[in-house]
Design an enzyme around this catalytic site. Structure first.
Site, PDB file in Angstrom:
ATOM      1  N   LYS A 152      15.248 -36.042   6.588  1.00  0.00           N
ATOM      2  CA  LYS A 152      15.196 -37.489   6.710  1.00  0.00           C
ATOM      3  C   LYS A 152      13.891 -37.931   7.378  1.00  0.00           C
ATOM      4  CE  LYS A 152      19.388 -38.266   5.125  1.00  0.00           C
ATOM      5  NZ  LYS A 152      19.690 -39.105   3.943  1.00  0.00           N
TER       6      LYS A 152
ATOM      7  N   HIS B  92      23.606 -37.840  -6.246  1.00  0.00           N
ATOM      8  CA  HIS B  92      23.788 -37.984  -4.808  1.00  0.00           C
ATOM      9  C   HIS B  92      25.175 -37.514  -4.370  1.00  0.00           C
ATOM     10  CE1 HIS B  92      25.293 -40.588  -1.406  1.00  0.00           C
ATOM     11  NE2 HIS B  92      24.230 -40.049  -0.851  1.00  0.00           N
TER      12      HIS B  92
END
Length: 395
Positions: free
Chosen positions: A194, A325
């Site tokens: 991230k 996803h």
């Protein structure tokens, strides 16, 4: 746990079956299950104050049984908020399935969609449909005694797989690097971390450290979770090009099609997005707008496997790559049926929910030979279930 058994005459829910009908849906069960996470998780949306840390995931399970004894199971999910709303809407539309031929999946999807159309044809309404649609595809493949990937027509028996869960912003860098080592030892094929901190220099330091740990050539992705503006994405995207990233994910707001298209056209690094969109139509706008190199649909979010297959067809036609996803238990089968070589996102979070395990080998997730989606609910999932409701005749 809340339980009820409501019988609704199939004639109310469906037209009389024709001669071609071979079976009908007689029973549907909807459940709300709450999966607690071992520790709170934060991405850029938390650091910018837009969301609270993620502590649990709400799952909506649908179980379907037909007159001939065929069964299917599917699920949808919600993070942070929306689970009880999805469950409430799923209960509202569940009777629509009774009396329908389970083979007519596209027809049933449309009936479910229009049952809640006054609330819109995306968002919560489509996400509440997903458990039913996925269960019907699971049932169809089980009846054929085939893994879903084989029913759809697989292009491969394994899919290259990358890990996300070890690289959250809430994880200190030294632990991120430890997780990188563990993931590689376990046979993962790519690493995603991230980014999206208010201070991009921190992001740069973390990406640099992970690239150095991985070495050249090993697939590395970053995910900004929609937290950059166009200027930041452009400038920082240029700085990141030295790290040979496989993609930059969600650099901008999920609905900024023009901004993503401009980045995709100007950066050497591929752009990936789409996970937050909740319909085929929204993904079509993204693909037709040339706004990404990797499209990232989520079957539970777009309404199930039926609209996901439409997205796959358009992506293939447009020459876009596929990287679904979350929900690898579902997306493994769909990615295996995509013409171009896709990526699969690995999350171990869901493993306590199911009795079966997927096998990772040499960087790739293996398609199981079990019929259907190949999973069943564990005792732990049943223990985490907080509400259920049944419709039709109990089997």
């Amino acid at each position: 746990m809340i339980e009820s058994n409501v019988y609704i005459d199939p004639k109310i829910a469906a037209l009389q079956p024709g001669e071609a009908t071979t079976d009908v849906i007689e029973w549907v069960k909807v459940s709300l299950t709450i999966l607690p996470l071992a520790a709170p998780i934060s991405d850029a949306k938390v650091l910018t104050g837009r969301q609270k840390p993620l502590t649990e995931i709400a799952f909506i399970f649908a179980e379907i049984r037909t007159r001939e004894g065929h069964e299917g199971i599917g699920f949808g999910y919600s993070k942070r908020a929306g689970g009880p709303g999805m469950y409430a809407h799923a209960k509202e539309i569940a009777p629509v399935l009774l009396g329908e031929d389970p083979n007519d999946i596209a027809k049933i999807f449309n009936k479910l969609l229009w049952a809640g159309a006054s609330m819109g044809r995306s968002g919560l309404t489509t996400q509440a449909i997903a458990p039913f649609d996925i269960a019907l595809w699971d049932l169809k493949a089980k009846r054929a005694k085939l893994p879903l990937a084989k029913l759809l027509g697989a292009h491969r028996d394994s899919v290259q797989c990358y890990n996300t869960s070890g690289g959250y912003l809430s994880t200190p860098l030294e632990h991120v690097l430890e997780n990188v080592d563990i993931s590689r030892e376990n046979g993962i094929g790519g690493i995603k971390i991230k980014v999206g901190q208010p201070d991009t220099s921190i992001d740069f330091k973390r990406v640099k450290a992970v690239r150095e740990r991985l070495g050249e050539g090993f697939p590395l992705m970053v995910d900004a979770n929609q937290q950059w503006d166009r200027i930041t994405a452009q400038r920082f995207g240029r700085r990141l090009e030295q790290f040979d990233l496989t993609w930059i994910e969600e650099p901008l707001d999920a609905y900024d099609i023009e901004g993503h298209a401009a980045l995709a056209a100007s950066l050497d690094t591929a752009i990936a997005t789409g996970e937050m969109l909740t319909s085929f139509g929204e993904h079509a706008q993204l693909l037709n707008g040339k706004a990404c190199d990797f499209i990232q649909p989520d079957a539970p979010r777009v309404g199930g496997i039926t609209p996901f297959l439409q997205i796959m067809q358009l992506a293939s036609f447009q020459g876009a790559n596929l990287a679904p996803h979350f929900a690898m238990e579902i997306h493994l089968h769909l990615a295996a049926a995509f013409a171009q070589e896709p990526w699969l996102e690995h999350f171990e979070w869901l493993e306590p929910m199911f009795n079966e395990r997927l096998v990772l080998k040499n960087g790739r997730m293996q398609v199981p030979n079990r019929p259907g989606l190949g999973f069943s609910l564990s005792d732990q999932a049943l223990a985490w279930t907080v509400a259920t409701e049944e419709f039709g005749k109990r089997p």
